[in-house]
Scaffold this motif. Structure first.
Motif, PDB file in Angstrom:
ATOM      1  N   SER B 409      17.929  -5.582  -0.314  1.00  0.00           N
ATOM      2  CA  SER B 409      16.877  -4.601  -0.058  1.00  0.00           C
ATOM      3  C   SER B 409      16.837  -3.960  -1.245  1.00  0.00           C
ATOM      4  CB  SER B 409      17.091  -3.653   0.913  1.00  0.00           C
ATOM      5  OG  SER B 409      18.083  -4.243   2.036  1.00  0.00           O
ATOM      6  N   ALA B 410      17.686  -3.304  -1.946  1.00  0.00           N
ATOM      7  CA  ALA B 410      17.533  -2.563  -3.054  1.00  0.00           C
ATOM      8  C   ALA B 410      16.761  -3.216  -4.325  1.00  0.00           C
ATOM      9  CB  ALA B 410      19.195  -2.037  -3.668  1.00  0.00           C
ATOM     10  N   LYS B 411      17.296  -4.467  -4.698  1.00  0.00           N
ATOM     11  CA  LYS B 411      16.804  -5.309  -5.658  1.00  0.00           C
ATOM     12  C   LYS B 411      15.304  -5.583  -5.346  1.00  0.00           C
ATOM     13  CE  LYS B 411      18.809  -8.032  -8.575  1.00  0.00           C
ATOM     14  NZ  LYS B 411      19.399  -9.033  -9.140  1.00  0.00           N
ATOM     15  N   SER B 412      14.994  -5.685  -4.209  1.00  0.00           N
ATOM     16  CA  SER B 412      13.285  -6.055  -3.949  1.00  0.00           C
ATOM     17  C   SER B 412      12.549  -4.735  -3.608  1.00  0.00           C
ATOM     18  CB  SER B 412      13.621  -6.965  -2.474  1.00  0.00           C
ATOM     19  OG  SER B 412      13.947  -6.092  -1.622  1.00  0.00           O
ATOM     20  N   GLY B 413      13.268  -3.747  -3.629  1.00  0.00           N
ATOM     21  CA  GLY B 413      12.447  -2.441  -3.233  1.00  0.00           C
ATOM     22  C   GLY B 413      11.930  -2.407  -1.682  1.00  0.00           C
ATOM     23  N   PHE B 414      12.717  -3.090  -1.002  1.00  0.00           N
ATOM     24  CA  PHE B 414      12.305  -3.593   0.463  1.00  0.00           C
ATOM     25  C   PHE B 414      11.753  -2.300   1.242  1.00  0.00           C
ATOM     26  CE2 PHE B 414      13.743  -3.946   4.941  1.00  0.00           C
ATOM     27  CZ  PHE B 414      12.771  -4.740   5.590  1.00  0.00           C
ATOM     28  N   LEU B 415      12.574  -1.276   1.444  1.00  0.00           N
ATOM     29  CA  LEU B 415      12.017  -0.051   2.205  1.00  0.00           C
ATOM     30  C   LEU B 415      10.819   0.492   1.722  1.00  0.00           C
ATOM     31  CD1 LEU B 415      15.592   1.571   3.293  1.00  0.00           C
ATOM     32  CD2 LEU B 415      13.889   0.282   4.666  1.00  0.00           C
ATOM     33  N   GLU B 416      10.584   0.754   0.323  1.00  0.00           N
ATOM     34  CA  GLU B 416       9.468   1.492  -0.034  1.00  0.00           C
ATOM     35  C   GLU B 416       8.302   0.445   0.101  1.00  0.00           C
ATOM     36  OE1 GLU B 416      12.205   0.668  -2.396  1.00  0.00           O
ATOM     37  OE2 GLU B 416      13.109   2.133  -1.451  1.00  0.00           O
ATOM     38  N   LYS B 417       8.282  -0.852  -0.293  1.00  0.00           N
ATOM     39  CA  LYS B 417       7.447  -1.767   0.061  1.00  0.00           C
ATOM     40  C   LYS B 417       6.831  -1.989   1.325  1.00  0.00           C
ATOM     41  CE  LYS B 417       7.695  -4.265  -4.454  1.00  0.00           C
ATOM     42  NZ  LYS B 417       8.072  -5.631  -5.066  1.00  0.00           N
ATOM     43  N   ARG B 418       7.658  -2.017   2.182  1.00  0.00           N
ATOM     44  CA  ARG B 418       7.755  -2.116   3.440  1.00  0.00           C
ATOM     45  C   ARG B 418       6.581  -1.105   4.193  1.00  0.00           C
ATOM     46  NH1 ARG B 418       9.586  -1.187   8.437  1.00  0.00           N
ATOM     47  NH2 ARG B 418       9.372  -2.722  10.090  1.00  0.00           N
ATOM     48  N   ARG B 419       6.908   0.333   3.751  1.00  0.00           N
ATOM     49  CA  ARG B 419       6.246   1.390   4.091  1.00  0.00           C
ATOM     50  C   ARG B 419       4.666   1.349   3.610  1.00  0.00           C
ATOM     51  NH1 ARG B 419      10.864   4.421   4.143  1.00  0.00           N
ATOM     52  NH2 ARG B 419      10.625   4.637   1.842  1.00  0.00           N
ATOM     53  N   ALA B 420       4.659   0.779   2.415  1.00  0.00           N
ATOM     54  CA  ALA B 420       3.466   0.847   1.825  1.00  0.00           C
ATOM     55  C   ALA B 420       2.644  -0.244   2.323  1.00  0.00           C
ATOM     56  CB  ALA B 420       3.633   0.583   0.115  1.00  0.00           C
ATOM     57  N   TYR B 421       3.134  -1.254   2.706  1.00  0.00           N
ATOM     58  CA  TYR B 421       2.328  -2.353   3.052  1.00  0.00           C
ATOM     59  C   TYR B 421       2.051  -2.137   4.505  1.00  0.00           C
ATOM     60  CZ  TYR B 421       3.773  -4.956  -0.974  1.00  0.00           C
ATOM     61  OH  TYR B 421       4.147  -5.336  -2.472  1.00  0.00           O
ATOM     62  N   ARG B 422       2.639  -1.248   5.251  1.00  0.00           N
ATOM     63  CA  ARG B 422       2.369  -1.139   6.681  1.00  0.00           C
ATOM     64  C   ARG B 422       0.919  -0.243   6.544  1.00  0.00           C
ATOM     65  NH1 ARG B 422       7.002  -0.272  10.654  1.00  0.00           N
ATOM     66  NH2 ARG B 422       5.451  -0.525  12.368  1.00  0.00           N
ATOM     67  N   SER B 423       0.827   0.570   5.684  1.00  0.00           N
ATOM     68  CA  SER B 423      -0.342   1.249   5.813  1.00  0.00           C
ATOM     69  C   SER B 423      -1.711   0.275   5.452  1.00  0.00           C
ATOM     70  CB  SER B 423      -0.490   2.430   4.833  1.00  0.00           C
ATOM     71  OG  SER B 423      -0.300   1.719   3.421  1.00  0.00           O
ATOM     72  N   LYS B 424      -2.921   0.707   6.085  1.00  0.00           N
ATOM     73  CA  LYS B 424      -4.153  -0.216   6.026  1.00  0.00           C
ATOM     74  C   LYS B 424      -4.335  -0.780   4.537  1.00  0.00           C
ATOM     75  CE  LYS B 424      -8.412  -0.332   8.252  1.00  0.00           C
ATOM     76  NZ  LYS B 424      -7.804  -1.680   8.943  1.00  0.00           N
ATOM     77  N   GLN B 425      -4.524  -2.002   4.311  1.00  0.00           N
ATOM     78  CA  GLN B 425      -4.758  -2.714   3.308  1.00  0.00           C
ATOM     79  C   GLN B 425      -6.316  -3.063   3.119  1.00  0.00           C
ATOM     80  OE1 GLN B 425      -1.778  -5.414   2.014  1.00  0.00           O
ATOM     81  NE2 GLN B 425      -0.373  -4.855   3.361  1.00  0.00           N
ATOM     82  N   ALA B 426      -6.755  -2.889   2.174  1.00  0.00           N
ATOM     83  CA  ALA B 426      -8.080  -3.167   1.932  1.00  0.00           C
ATOM     84  C   ALA B 426      -8.242  -4.810   1.706  1.00  0.00           C
ATOM     85  CB  ALA B 426      -8.786  -2.541   0.742  1.00  0.00           C
ATOM     86  N   GLY B 427      -9.351  -5.372   2.075  1.00  0.00           N
ATOM     87  CA  GLY B 427      -9.633  -6.930   1.660  1.00  0.00           C
ATOM     88  C   GLY B 427      -8.969  -7.875   2.550  1.00  0.00           C
ATOM     89  N   PRO B 428      -9.293  -9.227   2.359  1.00  0.00           N
ATOM     90  CA  PRO B 428      -8.809 -10.049   3.468  1.00  0.00           C
ATOM     91  C   PRO B 428      -7.458 -10.343   3.134  1.00  0.00           C
ATOM     92  CG  PRO B 428     -10.303 -10.913   1.667  1.00  0.00           C
ATOM     93  CD  PRO B 428     -10.349  -9.474   1.531  1.00  0.00           C
ATOM     94  N   VAL B 429      -6.956 -10.214   1.989  1.00  0.00           N
ATOM     95  CA  VAL B 429      -5.498 -10.623   1.541  1.00  0.00           C
ATOM     96  C   VAL B 429      -4.757  -9.391   1.679  1.00  0.00           C
ATOM     97  CG1 VAL B 429      -4.212 -11.482  -0.223  1.00  0.00           C
ATOM     98  CG2 VAL B 429      -6.421 -12.469   0.060  1.00  0.00           C
ATOM     99  N   ARG B 430      -3.453  -9.664   2.480  1.00  0.00           N
ATOM    100  CA  ARG B 430      -2.752  -8.403   3.058  1.00  0.00           C
ATOM    101  C   ARG B 430      -1.294  -8.918   2.255  1.00  0.00           C
ATOM    102  NH1 ARG B 430      -5.747  -6.653   7.402  1.00  0.00           N
ATOM    103  NH2 ARG B 430      -7.600  -6.548   6.846  1.00  0.00           N
ATOM    104  N   ARG B 431      -0.554  -7.996   1.850  1.00  0.00           N
ATOM    105  CA  ARG B 431       0.726  -8.069   1.367  1.00  0.00           C
ATOM    106  C   ARG B 431       1.803  -7.792   2.533  1.00  0.00           C
ATOM    107  NH1 ARG B 431       2.493  -7.709  -5.041  1.00  0.00           N
ATOM    108  NH2 ARG B 431       0.911  -9.324  -5.515  1.00  0.00           N
ATOM    109  N   GLY B 432       3.009  -8.434   2.329  1.00  0.00           N
ATOM    110  CA  GLY B 432       3.946  -8.001   3.438  1.00  0.00           C
ATOM    111  C   GLY B 432       5.527  -8.249   2.850  1.00  0.00           C
TER     112      GLY B 432
END
Lengths: 281, 758
Positions: B409-432
């Motif tokens: 988790s630490a090396k991937s930035g898991f928690l921060e990225k997970r929070r960021a990707y949960r908020s609405k993403q623009a465009g058809p391509v979504r990250r997770g």
């Protein structure tokens, strides 16, 4: 299978080749990338006469011929991919060649072979349809030209007669203002048979987009032109409207690679994206 | 010490493989050798009315044509429910009807086309659910209910667990057919001598059990069978059983009185080699508000296919993950294994654990969400500590699960990225981004009374060592690791070591390559054999130099003073001085290493492995919500490997496992429709290729296992196990949609996303 080949012939000129195949049911070998797979699997057995056309002088090459571009039938996909002429005049072919199989296959596979194999998913055919390509066919009776859009009659079937050799592909050098794009869809960037492929092209003048071409692969028994899609683009419809028209004019089948439903979905999405990329930016 | 442990040591077989020098089974030509081909059924369930081989026998160049009536008909395979050639009826598409030995493959193929088979079709079953219906066709008379096996496991009290739960969730997970896709296809050469001794050039992963298993089927005593393994082009579990083509080849050699080789075509490999077992798994899980797991209750239905190979026994491994991946106070597990007329499954890297972990780690995310915890905190809250024994009886003497979770988790930035990707993403391509962990055996698995491996170590009079090990290298790199252990112990360079691992006449007994056991078990065996040799050498040197052996060591090809490193005698010279005396001696030692694990009791409880491997993988991906394509961008893996032995090798194991796991999750699918394999080619069976392979960042957590060789644990299977769960968790993060069925083909993903939108 292989043992049924009774005669193997390696002509050095087109004249020798058409002489050799006249009145015979010959198997023509160029790059072999489709032929060898199909004969081994039993899908297309060799006929008694095997003619290796890969050493015919002048049957390859990529050049301009007056106001046309000539692709020799033996031009390889690698040759197309790296041609400076094509990159400048018809980049959509470069783009298609870049998503075509892998290097080993690209080095052997020929554009003539890709056309004569007549796969509904043939990756070079869609961009050549956009370019109004014609094919040149030679026989002992002489040469004739056929528009590529009339060349295909079904999966693996063309209007090439048994005694004819496809010698070259010609298309007009696209004018200033020409724009085109090609997309194939698969889970891999290349090394994949297209689930669908889409191409659009047109030439811009002061009034808007003219001479619009749209073509689709793997959604009908042959690669097809989308004439209603072309009309809609020319009329200046929205990308969404055009995409829905594209979806309505294809008639894909369901097979092990995708369902008909999914192919239609992809045609709509890819057409919309391609319209955006080619005509709106 | 030469300092080899943990270094980047190129595989010893790599130069030969990359230059094309390696000789595979396909390259072996014995004098007079014939080519065998098998006629397979094109029916899925049918009575064989008549087989006419007259025309085939008459074809010039054909030396033998055999059918069931020419053979003893002794059943083979793990379930002993399959005969090499079928005489009465066929039960799946690949079934062997007749076989031909001829002077060339082409003639053999031609002869197959001349064999006429008349069938009478029988009603067939293509799904386990249909097989269980009242009045369903019976596939094997011995099992009128179509159920060859059931497995039940329990600990605690699930009903009490349900009572304690604040939240209970249930899902059914559906897992599909995939197959191994070894680059080297299946094959064998059978060669009798005039005394009736049989040499089998076999690609088996189990050379010693192979002799025992094939002996009654072919009527040759095991003592007269020699198994020589040419270089094996991949195994992944597919070569853990015997299959009909192997005795068929022996029957052909016997009938033709010539050596016979059978090598599969690629299409045959897809149709007639084993698969990973398709499973329908219903999992109910419970949790308390504070995030403590309460119970797991599992029912699974396994599609056994037409016959029983090792696939049927994957519940042994599935139940380990159900019972012991995180602390589970109450657990109940039931599997029904059902015959169908589909292709039958064997063992495959992970052995049921990919299926189990997909379900368990999908639920871990759902439960975390239900109690409002982040997926990492929730997992850490339930993760075991070193020294714990699970309720199934597994002793986690070392356990790096926590560190794996934290590191990945630490090396991937898991928690921060997970929070960021949960908020609405623009465009058809979504990250997770998604996370999942795994538990797997890491110190062998005692499924037989012994889980041991033998070594014979011989030092020649120039200080070179030959290591004869029972363990097989199927490409995983065990030859190199074994050489490292011996080189390190004897203080000689790895180039002074030759590993012999492919001839049952020479090498001592071993169970086989399975259960991620080779580095641990064969490594320990080799290391201990080397220790014995070292003791002998030091004692001899001490005697000659009139010193104490305790003060000596082996380094750089010499006996040295341990304290100062000062050379005392060159190794070869010392050994020669032992040879060339009146009371001469050689330096040769043997070892049979038996791990301190136990067989499970009747309730499937007990410490079945001497060590356990853990790992966490975080996947970052993109979902194109308009085409359904999922692109894996990055995998961050942290694995508890005990200790790294070969850094280069273990990176390769993790990367290979990750790619195999991504294939399982996203692109690989053996399409079986009404029992027929529809995509028997690499064109339509889609392995993950280089351009789709993501960046893989691997970290190795070294827990230094006290029983492991130099502290190592087994890692062969682990990297493939948890990534499909991490992928569906990441897709959920990207889109809010949860998938319970694999593979995640673009079409399946798009269809679901559209359903959810509508």
């Amino acid at each position: 299978m292989e043992r049924k080949i009774e005669r193997y012939c390696v002509p050095g000129t087109v004249e020798e080749a058409v002489e050799a195949i006249a009145g015979k049911d010959a198997t023509l070998f160029a790059g072999g990338t489709d032929l060898m797979v199909q004969t081994r699997s039993g899908k297309r057995p060799f006929t008694p006469l095997l003619v290796n056309i890969s050493r015919i002088a002048g049957l390859g090459g990529i050049s301009t011929d007056g106001d046309r571009v000539r692709l020799g039938a033996l031009a390889t996909i690698s040759g197309i991919r790296t041609s400076a002429l094509l990159k400048e005049k018809a980049g959509v072919l470069t783009e298609a060649a870049d998503s075509f199989a892998g290097d080993q296959v690209r080095n052997k596979a020929t554009v003539g072979g890709n056309i004569c194999n007549a796969s509904p998913a043939g990756d070079m055919i869609v961009p050549l349809l956009l370019l109004d390509a014609e094919v040149e066919l030679a026989s002992t009776a002489g040469r004739r030209m056929l528009p590529l859009c009339n060349f295909f009659t079904g999966p693996g079937k063309t209007r090439r007669e048994r005694n004819e050799l496809l010698t070259a592909i010609y298309f007009p050098i696209p004018p200033v203002g020409f724009a085109a794009g090609f997309r194939k869809f698969g889970t891999r960037p290349a090394m994949d048979i297209s689930i669908v492929s889409v191409g659009v092209a047109a030439t811009r003048d002061d009034a808007g987009w003219k001479n619009v071409r749209a073509a689709f692969g793997a959604v009908a028994p042959t690669p097809i032109r989308g004439t209603r899609t072309e009309a809609a683009i020319e009329k200046g419809g929205t990308a969404g409207e055009i995409a829905r028209i594209a979806e309505s004019e294809v008639s894909p089948i369901s097979d092990v690679r995708a369902s008909a439903w999914y192919r239609k979905e992809l045609i709509r999405t890819l057409t919309e994206r391609l319209h955006h990329d080619v005509f709106e930016t | 010490m030469t300092g080899l442990i943990g270094k980047r040591v190129p595989k010893l077989d790599a130069p030969k493989k990359t230059t094309g020098e390696t000789r595979y089974l396909q390259d072996i030509e014995l004098p007079g050798m014939l080519h065998g081909k098998i006629l397979r059924s094109d029916r899925v369930h049918a009575r064989i009315v008549r087989i006419d081989t007259d025309e085939a026998k008459a074809l010039p160049g054909v030396h033998a044509v055999i059918t069931a009536k020419d053979t003893p008909g002794v059943p083979l395979g793990h379930g002993k429910d399959n005969t090499p050639l079928k005489g009465d009826k066929v039960r799946c598409i690949r079934d062997e009807i007749a076989a031909v030995a001829a002077e060339s493959e082409e003639i053999a193929e031609e002869a197959l086309r001349l064999i006429r088979v008349e069938y009478e079709d029988l009603p067939a079953i293509f799904s386990p659910a249909d097989a269980l219906k009242e009045g369903a066709p019976v596939i094997h008379g011995k099992h009128p209910d179509n159920i060859p096996f059931r497995f039940d496991y329990a600990h605690g009290d699930v009903d009490a667990g349900k009572e304690e739960s604040d939240i209970v969730i249930e899902d059914t997970f559906t897992l599909h057919f995939v197959t191994h896709c070894c680059m080297g296809v299946s094959g064998v050469i059978a060669d009798f001598d005039s005394s009736g001794n049989l040499t089998l050039h076999s690609l088996t992963q189990i050379p010693f059990l192979f002799k025992k298993d094939i002996s009654p089927v072919i009527g040759v005593p095991p003592g007269k069978i020699r198994v020589i393994q040419p270089v094996i082009g991949g195994g992944f579990g597919s070569k853990l059983d015997i299959y009909p083509f192997e005795p068929i080849c022996v029957f052909l050699a016997r009938a033709a009185k010539r050596p016979v080789r059978i090598v599969f075509t690629r299409e045959e490999e897809f149709v007639a080699s084993p698969t990973r077992q398709p499973v329908e798994l219903t999992l109910a899980s419970g949790v308390k508000k504070d995030g403590t797991l309460t119970f797991r209750d599992v029912r699974t239905l396994h599609d056994n296919g037409g016959y029983t190979s090792w696939g049927a026994t994957t519940p042994f491994v599935i139940m380990q993950t159900i019972s012991s991946l995180y602390r589970v106070p109450h657990c109940r597990y039931h599997t029904t294994v059902v015959y169908t007329n589909n292709p039958y499954s064997g063992s495959f890297r992970g052995y049921g654990n990919l299926q189990a972990t997909f379900a368990v780690e999908s639920h871990m995310d759902r439960l975390a969400e239900a109690v409002g915890m982040d997926p990492l905190a929730f997992r850490l809250h339930n993760a075991q500590e070193p020294g714990e024994t699970t309720l199934q009886g597994m002793n986690f003497d070392t356990c790096g699960l926590r560190e794996c979770l934290e590191t990945a988790s630490a090396k991937s930035g898991f928690l921060e990225k997970r929070r960021a990707y949960r908020s609405k993403q623009a465009g058809p391509v979504r990250r997770g981004i998604g996370i999942a962990s795994l538990l797997h055996v890491g110190g062998g698995a005692k499924i037989y009374r012994t889980d041991g491996c033998g070594t014979i170590l011989k030092l020649d009079d120039f200080g070179h060592a030959t290591v004869m090990t029972g363990s097989t290298d199927i490409g995983q790199g065990s030859e190199t690791v074994i050489a490292q252990f011996v080189a390190e112990e004897l203080g000689i360079p790895i180039s002074a070591i030759n590993v012999v691992n492919n001839d049952s006449e020479i090498t001592p007994w071993d169970v086989g390559v399975h259960a991620s056991r080779t580095t641990f078990i064969a490594g320990n065996s080799a290391l201990r054999a080397a220790k014995k040799a070292k003791d002998k050498l030091l004692a001899a040197a001490a005697k000659k130099a009139d010193l104490s052996a305790d003060g000596l060591d082996l380094r750089d090809g010499h006996v040295v003073d341990a304290a100062t490193g000062k050379p005392i005698v060159e190794l070869g010279k010392l050994i020669r001085s032992l040879h060339f005396t009146q009371r001469s001696d050689i330096v040769m030692t043997t070892e049979y290493y038996e791990p301190p694990s136990v067989m499970q009791d009747r309730e499937f409880k007990g410490n079945v492995s001497a060590s356990y491997a853990f790992g966490t993988q975080v996947v970052e991906l993109e979902v194109d919500t308009e085409t359904g394509i999922v692109r894996i961008l990055k995998v961050t893996a942290a694995h508890d490997v005990g200790r790294v032995i070969n850094q280069l090798g273990i990176e390769g194991q993790v990367e290979g496992g990750v790619v195999m796991g991504i294939g399982y999750a996203t692109t690989e699918h053996l399409v079986v429709e009404e029992g027929v394999v529809k995509n028997p080619s690499f064109r339509d069976y889609k392995l993950v290729t280089a351009p789709e392979t993501p960046e893989i960042d691997s970290t190795f957590i070294e827990t230094i296992d006290p029983e492991g060789p130099a502290g190592a644990k087994g890692i062969g299977e682990a990297p493939a196990i948890c990534i499909s769960a991490a992928i569906v968790n990441a897709i959920h993060n990207a889109t809010g949609v949860r998938f319970t069925e694999l593979p995640l083909t673009p079409e399946r993903v798009l269809r679901r996303l559209k359903e959810e939108r509508e």
